[in-house]
Design a protein around this motif. Structure first.
Motif, short mmCIF file in Angstrom:
data_model
loop_
_atom_site.label_atom_id
_atom_site.label_comp_id
_atom_site.label_asym_id
_atom_site.label_seq_id
_atom_site.Cartn_x
_atom_site.Cartn_y
_atom_site.Cartn_z
N LEU A 51 0.83 -1.20 0.00
CA LEU A 51 0.00 0.00 0.00
C LEU A 51 0.87 1.25 0.00
N ILE A 52 1.93 1.24 0.78
CA ILE A 52 2.87 2.36 0.82
C ILE A 52 3.54 2.52 -0.54
N LEU A 53 4.02 1.41 -1.10
CA LEU A 53 4.67 1.48 -2.41
C LEU A 53 3.72 2.00 -3.47
N MET A 54 2.47 1.54 -3.46
CA MET A 54 1.52 1.99 -4.48
C MET A 54 1.27 3.49 -4.38
N ARG A 55 1.23 4.02 -3.16
CA ARG A 55 1.08 5.48 -2.98
C ARG A 55 2.30 6.21 -3.52
N LEU A 56 3.48 5.63 -3.32
CA LEU A 56 4.70 6.24 -3.85
C LEU A 56 4.77 6.10 -5.37
N PHE A 57 4.22 5.02 -5.93
CA PHE A 57 4.16 4.90 -7.39
C PHE A 57 3.32 6.05 -7.96
N ASP A 58 2.24 6.39 -7.26
CA ASP A 58 1.37 7.48 -7.72
C ASP A 58 2.04 8.84 -7.58
N ARG A 59 2.77 9.03 -6.47
CA ARG A 59 3.46 10.30 -6.23
C ARG A 59 4.63 10.03 -5.30
N ASP A 60 5.81 10.01 -5.87
CA ASP A 60 7.02 9.75 -5.11
C ASP A 60 7.35 10.97 -4.24
#
Length: 158
Positions: A51-60
């Motif tokens: 979930l954290i990675l997916m949020r960072l994929f959207d906006r690093d």
């Protein structure tokens, strides 16, 4: 002729006879979470880290506080997950210039490389749900829930 009602994977205790929908959803959720966790562990991730990675994929480059708010996990869980992900080389943390108490979390190349494998995990889970729903078409909701539960359990144990 209606389709045969499948037996649920988790036997229903007598106490929940009056709550078949909520217990069915609980059992479905448990199987979905369990199978999803197994798929994530094959990627070296613990549940919640994706979930954290997916949020960072959207906006690093987000603060830990922003990540905590968007993934809906408590502060200590997010902090511990990010520390583990940093130790694994998936993210970096740096103090924010605007607030020295805050940390900015950013993806590394290894973290970015998990974009497609994480997408495949969700595609696998979705495919199982879609197939189970297709088999359950025309049946009542409880049968559909049992079909979904069985699809995840079969894939998990298969």
């Amino acid at each position: 002729m209606p389709a045969a009602k499948p037996d649920p994977v988790i036997p229903r205790p007598g106490l929940v006879e009056g709550a078949p929908v909520s217990f069915g959803l609980f059992a479905l959720s448990r199987e979905l979470h369990g199978y999803g966790a197994e798929l994530l562990l094959k990627l070296g991730l613990h549940p919640g880290q994706e979930l954290i990675l997916m949020r960072l994929f959207d906006r690093d480059g987000q603060t830990q506080a922003e990540l905590q708010q968007t993934v809906g996990l408590d502060h200590s869980t997010v902090s511990r997950s990010i520390r583990r992900m940093e130790d694994a080389g998936l993210v970096t943390r740096a103090r924010a210039e605007h607030d020295r108490r805050a940390f900015i979390v950013s993806l590394t190349a290894d973290g970015e490389a998990l974009r497609e494998p994480i997408s495949e995990v969700w595609s696998t889970l979705d495919r199982l749900a879609t197939e189970a729903l297709s088999r359950a078409e025309g049946t009542d909701f409880l049968t559909t829930v049992a079909e979904l539960e069985r699809a995840y359990a079969t894939a998990r144990r298969g």
